[in-house]
Design a protein around this motif. Structure first.
Motif, PDB file in Angstrom:
ATOM      1  N   GLY A  11       0.849  -1.169   0.099  1.00  0.00           N
ATOM      2  CA  GLY A  11      -0.059   0.053  -0.084  1.00  0.00           C
ATOM      3  C   GLY A  11       0.956   1.195  -0.059  1.00  0.00           C
ATOM      4  O   GLY A  11       2.084   1.219  -0.198  1.00  0.00           O
ATOM      5  N   GLU A  12       0.062   2.338   0.235  1.00  0.00           N
ATOM      6  CA  GLU A  12       0.997   3.588   0.423  1.00  0.00           C
ATOM      7  C   GLU A  12       2.108   3.571   1.256  1.00  0.00           C
ATOM      8  O   GLU A  12       3.236   4.121   1.276  1.00  0.00           O
ATOM      9  N   ASP A  13       1.744   3.209   2.554  1.00  0.00           N
ATOM     10  CA  ASP A  13       2.584   3.368   3.849  1.00  0.00           C
ATOM     11  C   ASP A  13       2.655   1.991   4.436  1.00  0.00           C
ATOM     12  O   ASP A  13       3.418   1.844   5.331  1.00  0.00           O
ATOM     13  N   LYS A  29       4.853  -1.181   8.401  1.00  0.00           N
ATOM     14  CA  LYS A  29       4.934   0.036   8.111  1.00  0.00           C
ATOM     15  C   LYS A  29       6.201   0.263   7.158  1.00  0.00           C
ATOM     16  O   LYS A  29       7.282  -0.500   7.268  1.00  0.00           O
ATOM     17  N   LYS A  33      11.649   3.721   0.830  1.00  0.00           N
ATOM     18  CA  LYS A  33      11.407   2.982  -0.597  1.00  0.00           C
ATOM     19  C   LYS A  33      12.932   3.721  -1.256  1.00  0.00           C
ATOM     20  O   LYS A  33      12.967   4.719  -1.305  1.00  0.00           O
TER      21      LYS A  33
END
Length: 81
Positions: A11-13, A29, A33
């Motif tokens: 996902g995003e985070d 978490k 990246k």
């Protein structure tokens, strides 16, 4: 040792790891990246793999304290036949 089927959802985070045959999912978490030389690397805040596991699908696993997930970027340096 039989390889277990594992799905990795990014996902995003957050990364979610779900093993086939288990009703539990492990969430971690994303701390950072990085994309270098056609490889994407995600640094997670915890271990999501066992010491004997080296691969989740396209993802290569590393790390003793946190998991590092790495995979080739799509289309980066791919050879055509």
């Amino acid at each position: 040792m039989k390889d277990a089927k594992v799905s990795v959802l990014v996902g995003e985070d957050v990364v979610t790891v779900k093993r086939e045959g288990s009703n539990r999912a492990v969430m971690a978490k994303i701390l950072g990246k990085v994309s270098v030389e056609g490889v994407e690397v995600l640094c997670l805040d915890r271990l999501v793999h066992e010491s004997h596991e080296q691969q989740f699908g396209d993802w290569t696993l590393a790390g003793a304290v946190t998991t590092l997930l790495s995979r080739p970027l799509l289309g980066a340096g791919a050879a055509t036949a």
